[in-house]
Write a protein that holds these residues in place. Structure first.
Motif, short mmCIF file in Angstrom:
data_model
loop_
_atom_site.label_atom_id
_atom_site.label_comp_id
_atom_site.label_asym_id
_atom_site.label_seq_id
_atom_site.Cartn_x
_atom_site.Cartn_y
_atom_site.Cartn_z
N VAL A 117 8.51 -12.46 28.88
CA VAL A 117 9.97 -12.51 28.63
C VAL A 117 10.14 -11.46 27.43
O VAL A 117 9.73 -11.70 26.47
CB VAL A 117 10.53 -13.62 28.43
N HIS A 118 10.87 -10.27 27.77
CA HIS A 118 11.17 -9.34 26.83
C HIS A 118 12.60 -9.35 26.35
O HIS A 118 13.34 -9.10 27.15
CB HIS A 118 10.74 -8.00 27.22
N PHE A 147 15.65 -9.10 28.98
CA PHE A 147 17.04 -9.33 28.64
C PHE A 147 17.42 -8.12 27.72
O PHE A 147 16.88 -7.81 26.73
CB PHE A 147 16.88 -10.55 27.64
N CYS A 148 18.52 -7.38 28.28
CA CYS A 148 18.92 -6.53 27.57
C CYS A 148 20.29 -6.37 26.87
O CYS A 148 21.11 -7.28 27.34
CB CYS A 148 19.46 -5.30 28.83
N VAL A 178 16.23 -8.89 35.57
CA VAL A 178 17.06 -8.28 34.48
C VAL A 178 18.32 -8.71 34.23
O VAL A 178 19.39 -8.77 35.31
CB VAL A 178 17.09 -6.59 34.88
N ILE A 179 18.60 -9.06 32.94
CA ILE A 179 20.13 -9.61 32.69
C ILE A 179 20.51 -8.99 31.32
O ILE A 179 19.86 -8.83 30.43
CB ILE A 179 19.74 -11.15 32.15
N LYS A 180 21.75 -8.64 31.43
CA LYS A 180 22.60 -8.04 30.35
C LYS A 180 22.93 -9.45 29.52
O LYS A 180 23.66 -10.08 29.98
CB LYS A 180 23.65 -7.14 30.57
N CYS A 181 22.52 -9.58 28.42
CA CYS A 181 22.84 -10.71 27.62
C CYS A 181 23.75 -10.62 26.26
O CYS A 181 23.80 -11.68 25.62
CB CYS A 181 21.46 -11.49 27.34
N GLY A 182 23.70 -9.41 25.85
CA GLY A 182 24.35 -9.06 24.62
C GLY A 182 23.13 -8.88 23.60
O GLY A 182 21.86 -9.31 23.81
#
Length: 371
Positions: A117-118, A147-148, A178-182
Protein backbone atom coordinates in the motif's frame (compact mmCIF):
# COMPACT_ATOMS: atom_id res chain seq x y z
CA UNK A 1 -6.53 -7.21 9.15
CA UNK A 2 -2.83 -7.28 10.03
CA UNK A 3 -0.91 -4.24 8.77
CA UNK A 4 2.79 -3.49 8.86
CA UNK A 5 3.89 0.15 8.56
CA UNK A 6 7.43 0.68 7.30
CA UNK A 7 8.89 4.07 8.26
CA UNK A 8 12.37 5.49 8.62
CA UNK A 9 12.48 9.25 8.03
CA UNK A 10 10.98 12.40 9.52
CA UNK A 11 8.23 12.89 6.87
CA UNK A 12 6.99 9.35 7.42
CA UNK A 13 6.70 9.80 11.17
CA UNK A 14 4.40 12.75 10.49
CA UNK A 15 2.31 10.86 7.93
CA UNK A 16 1.82 7.74 10.03
CA UNK A 17 0.54 9.66 13.07
CA UNK A 18 -2.99 10.54 11.83
CA UNK A 19 -3.50 7.02 10.45
CA UNK A 20 -2.61 5.41 13.76
CA UNK A 21 -4.89 7.83 15.60
CA UNK A 22 -7.71 6.90 13.25
CA UNK A 23 -7.14 3.18 13.73
CA UNK A 24 -6.99 3.45 17.52
CA UNK A 25 -10.10 5.64 17.67
CA UNK A 26 -12.39 3.88 15.20
CA UNK A 27 -10.97 0.58 13.97
CA UNK A 28 -9.08 -1.07 16.81
CA UNK A 29 -11.35 -4.15 16.71
CA UNK A 30 -10.81 -4.64 12.98
CA UNK A 31 -7.14 -3.82 12.55
CA UNK A 32 -3.94 -4.92 14.24
CA UNK A 33 -0.71 -3.22 13.25
CA UNK A 34 3.01 -3.25 13.78
CA UNK A 35 5.64 -0.59 13.01
CA UNK A 36 9.02 -1.33 11.47
CA UNK A 37 11.50 1.56 11.83
CA UNK A 38 14.45 1.19 9.46
CA UNK A 39 16.60 3.67 11.38
CA UNK A 40 17.28 5.76 8.26
CA UNK A 41 16.85 8.85 10.43
CA UNK A 42 18.46 8.03 13.75
CA UNK A 43 19.34 11.46 15.17
CA UNK A 44 17.12 12.16 18.21
CA UNK A 45 15.90 15.45 16.70
CA UNK A 46 14.96 13.68 13.47
CA UNK A 47 13.38 10.55 14.97
CA UNK A 48 12.67 10.01 18.69
CA UNK A 49 11.16 13.43 19.24
CA UNK A 50 8.45 12.73 16.64
CA UNK A 51 7.39 9.42 18.21
CA UNK A 52 7.09 11.13 21.60
CA UNK A 53 5.42 14.33 20.47
CA UNK A 54 2.96 12.83 17.96
CA UNK A 55 2.09 9.95 20.32
CA UNK A 56 3.13 7.32 17.80
CA UNK A 57 3.36 3.77 19.14
CA UNK A 58 6.95 2.71 19.74
CA UNK A 59 8.34 0.69 16.81
CA UNK A 60 7.97 -3.07 17.17
CA UNK A 61 11.29 -3.41 15.38
CA UNK A 62 14.12 -0.94 14.70
CA UNK A 63 16.71 -2.01 12.13
CA UNK A 64 19.08 0.81 13.18
CA UNK A 65 20.70 0.97 9.74
CA UNK A 66 22.10 4.47 10.30
CA UNK A 67 23.89 6.43 7.60
CA UNK A 68 25.84 5.14 4.61
CA UNK A 69 25.84 5.19 0.84
CA UNK A 70 22.57 4.49 -0.96
CA UNK A 71 23.69 0.95 -1.78
CA UNK A 72 24.91 0.12 1.72
CA UNK A 73 21.83 1.61 3.37
CA UNK A 74 19.44 -0.11 0.96
CA UNK A 75 21.06 -3.53 1.34
CA UNK A 76 20.81 -3.37 5.15
CA UNK A 77 17.21 -2.16 5.00
CA UNK A 78 16.15 -4.74 2.43
CA UNK A 79 17.61 -7.63 4.41
CA UNK A 80 16.06 -6.36 7.66
CA UNK A 81 12.65 -5.67 6.11
CA UNK A 82 12.53 -9.05 4.40
CA UNK A 83 13.46 -10.93 7.59
CA UNK A 84 10.86 -9.10 9.69
CA UNK A 85 8.06 -9.37 7.09
CA UNK A 86 8.78 -13.11 6.73
CA UNK A 87 8.52 -13.48 10.49
CA UNK A 88 5.20 -11.67 11.10
CA UNK A 89 3.47 -12.31 7.72
CA UNK A 90 1.18 -9.22 7.59
CA UNK A 91 -1.81 -8.98 5.23
CA UNK A 92 -0.50 -5.72 3.78
CA UNK A 93 2.65 -3.60 4.03
CA UNK A 94 2.11 0.18 4.09
CA UNK A 95 4.80 2.60 2.92
CA UNK A 96 4.86 6.38 2.62
CA UNK A 97 6.41 8.80 0.14
CA UNK A 98 9.75 8.39 -1.59
CA UNK A 99 12.57 7.55 0.83
CA UNK A 100 15.03 4.65 0.79
CA UNK A 101 12.96 3.12 3.59
CA UNK A 102 9.90 3.22 1.34
CA UNK A 103 11.64 1.39 -1.48
CA UNK A 104 13.21 -1.19 0.85
CA UNK A 105 9.85 -2.02 2.43
CA UNK A 106 8.25 -2.23 -1.01
CA UNK A 107 10.88 -4.52 -2.52
CA UNK A 108 10.87 -6.82 0.50
CA UNK A 109 7.07 -7.12 0.60
CA UNK A 110 6.82 -7.60 -3.16
CA UNK A 111 9.46 -10.35 -3.10
CA UNK A 112 7.41 -12.11 -0.40
CA UNK A 113 4.12 -11.68 -2.34
CA UNK A 114 2.65 -9.34 0.28
CA UNK A 115 0.48 -6.55 -1.22
CA UNK A 116 2.04 -3.09 -0.89
CA UNK A 117 0.00 0.00 0.00
CA UNK A 118 1.65 3.25 -1.14
CA UNK A 119 0.40 6.40 0.56
CA UNK A 120 1.35 9.57 -1.38
CA UNK A 121 1.48 7.71 -4.71
CA UNK A 122 1.69 9.24 -8.18
CA UNK A 123 4.00 12.18 -7.45
CA UNK A 124 6.55 13.01 -10.14
CA UNK A 125 9.30 15.61 -10.35
CA UNK A 126 10.42 14.21 -13.76
CA UNK A 127 14.03 14.40 -12.63
CA UNK A 128 15.55 10.94 -12.60
CA UNK A 129 18.79 12.21 -11.06
CA UNK A 130 16.90 12.46 -7.75
CA UNK A 131 17.02 9.27 -5.65
CA UNK A 132 13.52 10.15 -4.44
CA UNK A 133 12.13 10.07 -7.99
CA UNK A 134 13.50 6.58 -8.61
CA UNK A 135 12.16 5.40 -5.26
CA UNK A 136 8.64 6.68 -5.86
CA UNK A 137 8.40 5.35 -9.43
CA UNK A 138 9.59 1.87 -8.45
CA UNK A 139 7.28 1.85 -5.44
CA UNK A 140 4.24 2.85 -7.51
CA UNK A 141 4.90 0.12 -10.07
CA UNK A 142 5.20 -2.55 -7.38
CA UNK A 143 2.23 -1.44 -5.27
CA UNK A 144 -1.25 -2.96 -5.28
CA UNK A 145 -3.01 -0.06 -3.54
CA UNK A 146 -2.07 3.50 -4.50
CA UNK A 147 -3.47 6.43 -2.53
CA UNK A 148 -2.96 9.73 -4.37
CA UNK A 149 -3.11 13.21 -2.81
CA UNK A 150 -4.17 15.09 -5.99
CA UNK A 151 -5.76 14.72 -9.42
CA UNK A 152 -2.36 15.35 -11.00
CA UNK A 153 -0.93 12.36 -9.12
CA UNK A 154 -3.75 10.15 -10.45
CA UNK A 155 -3.08 11.41 -13.99
CA UNK A 156 0.62 10.54 -13.65
CA UNK A 157 -0.29 6.95 -12.80
CA UNK A 158 -2.71 6.74 -15.72
CA UNK A 159 0.04 7.83 -18.10
CA UNK A 160 2.28 5.06 -16.76
CA UNK A 161 -0.41 2.40 -17.14
CA UNK A 162 -1.13 2.06 -13.42
CA UNK A 163 -4.86 2.39 -12.85
CA UNK A 164 -7.95 0.78 -11.36
CA UNK A 165 -8.81 -2.77 -12.46
CA UNK A 166 -5.71 -3.07 -14.63
CA UNK A 167 -4.38 -6.58 -14.04
CA UNK A 168 -0.62 -6.98 -14.11
CA UNK A 169 0.87 -10.44 -14.40
CA UNK A 170 2.74 -11.51 -11.31
CA UNK A 171 1.41 -8.80 -9.00
CA UNK A 172 0.26 -9.73 -5.51
CA UNK A 173 -3.44 -9.25 -6.14
CA UNK A 174 -5.76 -9.41 -9.13
CA UNK A 175 -6.14 -5.70 -9.64
CA UNK A 176 -4.46 -2.38 -8.95
CA UNK A 177 -6.50 0.01 -6.82
CA UNK A 178 -5.90 3.75 -7.35
CA UNK A 179 -7.79 6.16 -5.09
CA UNK A 180 -7.56 9.92 -4.73
CA UNK A 181 -7.75 10.46 -0.97
CA UNK A 182 -6.30 13.94 -0.44
CA UNK A 183 -3.12 14.62 1.46
CA UNK A 184 -2.53 12.75 4.70
CA UNK A 185 -0.45 15.64 6.11
CA UNK A 186 -3.52 17.91 6.17
CA UNK A 187 -4.99 15.71 8.89
CA UNK A 188 -1.86 16.12 10.98
CA UNK A 189 -1.27 19.81 10.46
CA UNK A 190 -4.88 20.64 11.33
CA UNK A 191 -4.67 18.61 14.52
CA UNK A 192 -1.51 20.53 15.42
CA UNK A 193 -3.04 23.93 14.61
CA UNK A 194 -6.07 23.07 16.71
CA UNK A 195 -3.95 22.19 19.74
CA UNK A 196 -1.18 24.80 19.46
CA UNK A 197 -0.79 26.75 22.68
CA UNK A 198 2.98 27.24 22.85
CA UNK A 199 3.43 29.78 20.06
CA UNK A 200 5.07 32.51 22.13
CA UNK A 201 7.26 30.05 24.01
CA UNK A 202 8.64 28.60 20.77
CA UNK A 203 9.25 31.98 19.14
CA UNK A 204 11.04 33.26 22.27
CA UNK A 205 13.60 30.47 21.91
CA UNK A 206 15.11 32.43 19.02
CA UNK A 207 16.01 36.13 18.53
CA UNK A 208 13.28 36.56 15.90
CA UNK A 209 10.06 38.54 15.55
CA UNK A 210 6.79 37.14 14.26
CA UNK A 211 6.26 37.52 10.51
CA UNK A 212 9.69 39.17 10.09
CA UNK A 213 11.96 36.17 9.56
CA UNK A 214 12.52 33.59 6.85
CA UNK A 215 12.40 29.94 7.88
CA UNK A 216 14.87 27.81 5.89
CA UNK A 217 15.71 24.11 5.61
CA UNK A 218 18.31 22.46 3.36
CA UNK A 219 18.87 18.71 3.30
CA UNK A 220 18.83 17.24 -0.23
CA UNK A 221 21.99 15.70 -1.65
CA UNK A 222 21.81 17.97 -4.70
CA UNK A 223 22.39 20.93 -2.34
CA UNK A 224 24.48 19.51 0.50
CA UNK A 225 26.82 17.38 -1.62
CA UNK A 226 27.50 20.15 -4.13
CA UNK A 227 29.60 22.82 -2.44
CA UNK A 228 29.26 25.21 -5.39
CA UNK A 229 25.48 25.04 -5.21
CA UNK A 230 25.43 25.22 -1.42
CA UNK A 231 27.48 28.42 -1.55
CA UNK A 232 25.00 29.86 -4.06
CA UNK A 233 22.26 29.39 -1.47
CA UNK A 234 24.33 31.03 1.27
CA UNK A 235 25.13 33.87 -1.11
CA UNK A 236 21.41 34.47 -1.50
CA UNK A 237 21.04 34.53 2.29
CA UNK A 238 23.81 37.12 2.43
CA UNK A 239 22.07 39.37 -0.11
CA UNK A 240 18.74 39.79 1.66
CA UNK A 241 17.78 41.90 4.65
CA UNK A 242 15.50 39.59 6.63
CA UNK A 243 16.76 37.45 9.45
CA UNK A 244 16.92 33.78 8.42
CA UNK A 245 16.36 30.87 10.79
CA UNK A 246 18.12 27.86 9.23
CA UNK A 247 17.14 24.57 10.87
CA UNK A 248 20.14 22.50 9.86
CA UNK A 249 19.75 18.84 8.97
CA UNK A 250 22.76 16.77 10.17
CA UNK A 251 23.92 16.54 6.55
CA UNK A 252 23.80 20.34 6.27
CA UNK A 253 25.71 20.81 9.52
CA UNK A 254 28.34 18.36 8.30
CA UNK A 255 29.10 20.33 5.10
CA UNK A 256 29.28 23.61 7.05
CA UNK A 257 31.86 22.12 9.42
CA UNK A 258 33.75 20.15 6.78
CA UNK A 259 34.36 23.16 4.54
CA UNK A 260 34.59 25.66 7.41
CA UNK A 261 31.88 27.73 5.72
CA UNK A 262 31.30 31.26 6.99
CA UNK A 263 27.64 31.80 7.79
CA UNK A 264 26.18 35.24 6.92
CA UNK A 265 25.45 37.46 9.93
CA UNK A 266 21.69 37.45 9.32
CA UNK A 267 21.49 33.63 9.50
CA UNK A 268 20.81 31.70 12.71
CA UNK A 269 21.84 28.05 12.38
CA UNK A 270 19.87 25.86 14.78
CA UNK A 271 19.02 22.18 15.23
CA UNK A 272 15.88 20.63 13.69
CA UNK A 273 12.79 20.82 15.89
CA UNK A 274 9.73 18.67 16.60
CA UNK A 275 6.62 18.88 14.45
CA UNK A 276 4.56 21.22 16.62
CA UNK A 277 7.47 23.66 16.92
CA UNK A 278 8.05 23.42 13.17
CA UNK A 279 4.45 24.25 12.36
CA UNK A 280 4.59 27.21 14.77
CA UNK A 281 7.79 28.50 13.13
CA UNK A 282 6.27 28.07 9.66
CA UNK A 283 3.02 29.76 10.65
CA UNK A 284 4.80 32.80 12.10
CA UNK A 285 7.40 33.22 9.34
CA UNK A 286 7.36 35.80 6.58
CA UNK A 287 8.54 33.39 3.86
CA UNK A 288 9.80 29.82 3.71
CA UNK A 289 12.94 28.66 1.86
CA UNK A 290 13.28 24.89 1.52
CA UNK A 291 14.25 21.90 -0.60
CA UNK A 292 11.78 19.66 1.29
CA UNK A 293 8.68 18.36 -0.44
CA UNK A 294 6.65 18.21 2.75
CA UNK A 295 7.51 21.74 3.83
CA UNK A 296 6.49 23.08 0.41
CA UNK A 297 3.04 21.64 1.07
CA UNK A 298 2.93 22.95 4.63
CA UNK A 299 3.80 26.40 3.31
CA UNK A 300 0.80 26.16 0.98
CA UNK A 301 -1.53 24.92 3.74
CA UNK A 302 -0.44 27.88 5.91
CA UNK A 303 -0.64 30.39 3.03
CA UNK A 304 3.07 31.20 3.14
CA UNK A 305 5.06 32.11 0.04
CA UNK A 306 7.79 29.55 -0.56
CA UNK A 307 11.09 29.62 -2.43
CA UNK A 308 12.01 26.05 -3.32
CA UNK A 309 15.76 25.54 -3.53
CA UNK A 310 15.57 22.96 -6.29
CA UNK A 311 15.35 22.65 -10.08
CA UNK A 312 11.80 21.29 -10.01
CA UNK A 313 9.07 20.07 -7.66
CA UNK A 314 6.69 17.15 -7.40
CA UNK A 315 4.14 19.63 -6.00
CA UNK A 316 3.65 21.54 -9.26
CA UNK A 317 0.19 22.72 -8.20
CA UNK A 318 1.75 25.09 -5.67
CA UNK A 319 3.84 26.65 -8.46
CA UNK A 320 0.92 26.94 -10.87
CA UNK A 321 -1.08 28.81 -8.22
CA UNK A 322 1.77 31.25 -7.53
CA UNK A 323 2.51 30.27 -3.93
CA UNK A 324 5.78 28.53 -4.75
CA UNK A 325 8.77 29.62 -6.85
CA UNK A 326 11.46 27.22 -8.05
CA UNK A 327 14.78 28.93 -7.36
CA UNK A 328 17.11 26.93 -9.61
CA UNK A 329 15.08 27.48 -12.73
CA UNK A 330 16.01 28.73 -16.21
CA UNK A 331 13.36 31.41 -15.73
CA UNK A 332 15.62 33.24 -13.26
CA UNK A 333 19.24 34.21 -13.79
CA UNK A 334 20.04 33.98 -10.08
CA UNK A 335 18.43 32.91 -6.81
CA UNK A 336 18.20 36.60 -5.95
CA UNK A 337 16.00 37.19 -9.01
CA UNK A 338 13.73 34.36 -7.88
CA UNK A 339 13.56 35.90 -4.40
CA UNK A 340 12.66 39.31 -5.85
CA UNK A 341 9.79 37.69 -7.72
CA UNK A 342 8.64 36.10 -4.46
CA UNK A 343 8.57 39.50 -2.74
CA UNK A 344 6.46 40.94 -5.57
CA UNK A 345 3.74 38.42 -4.76
CA UNK A 346 3.58 39.32 -1.07
CA UNK A 347 0.59 41.64 -1.34
CA UNK A 348 -1.16 39.90 -4.22
CA UNK A 349 -4.42 38.07 -3.57
CA UNK A 350 -3.42 34.64 -4.79
CA UNK A 351 -6.02 31.96 -5.38
CA UNK A 352 -5.90 29.26 -2.68
CA UNK A 353 -8.13 26.27 -3.54
CA UNK A 354 -8.12 23.11 -1.40
CA UNK A 355 -6.09 21.13 -3.93
CA UNK A 356 -5.00 18.59 -1.30
CA UNK A 357 -8.46 17.89 0.06
CA UNK A 358 -10.06 19.04 3.28
CA UNK A 359 -9.54 16.46 6.01
CA UNK A 360 -10.08 12.77 6.86
CA UNK A 361 -7.62 11.35 4.34
CA UNK A 362 -6.60 8.79 6.95
CA UNK A 363 -10.19 7.61 7.38
CA UNK A 364 -10.65 7.29 3.61
CA UNK A 365 -7.49 5.17 3.41
CA UNK A 366 -8.50 2.80 6.22
CA UNK A 367 -12.08 2.43 4.90
CA UNK A 368 -10.75 1.60 1.44
CA UNK A 369 -8.39 -1.07 2.80
CA UNK A 370 -11.16 -2.66 4.86
CA UNK A 371 -13.61 -2.65 1.96
Amino acid sequence: MELLFVVGARPQFIKIAPILRTIKKNYSEKIDFKILHTGQHYDKNMSDVFFDELKISKPDKNLKVGSGSHTVQMSKMLEGCENYISKIKPDKVIVFGDTNSTLAGTLAASNLKIPVVHIEAGLRSFNMSMPEEKNRILTDHLSSYLFCPTDKAVDNLKREGIYNKKKLKGMDNEQIIVIKCGDIMIDMIRLILKDINNTDIIIKNYPIDKNKYILATIHRESNTDNIFRFKKILNLFNQIEEKILLLAHPRTKKIINEYNIKIPNNVLVKKPVGYEAMVILEKNSKYIFTDSGGIQKEAYFLKKLCLTLRDETEWQETVDLGWNIIGFNDKYNTLLDAYKELKKRENKKLNHPEIYGKINSSKKIIEALLN
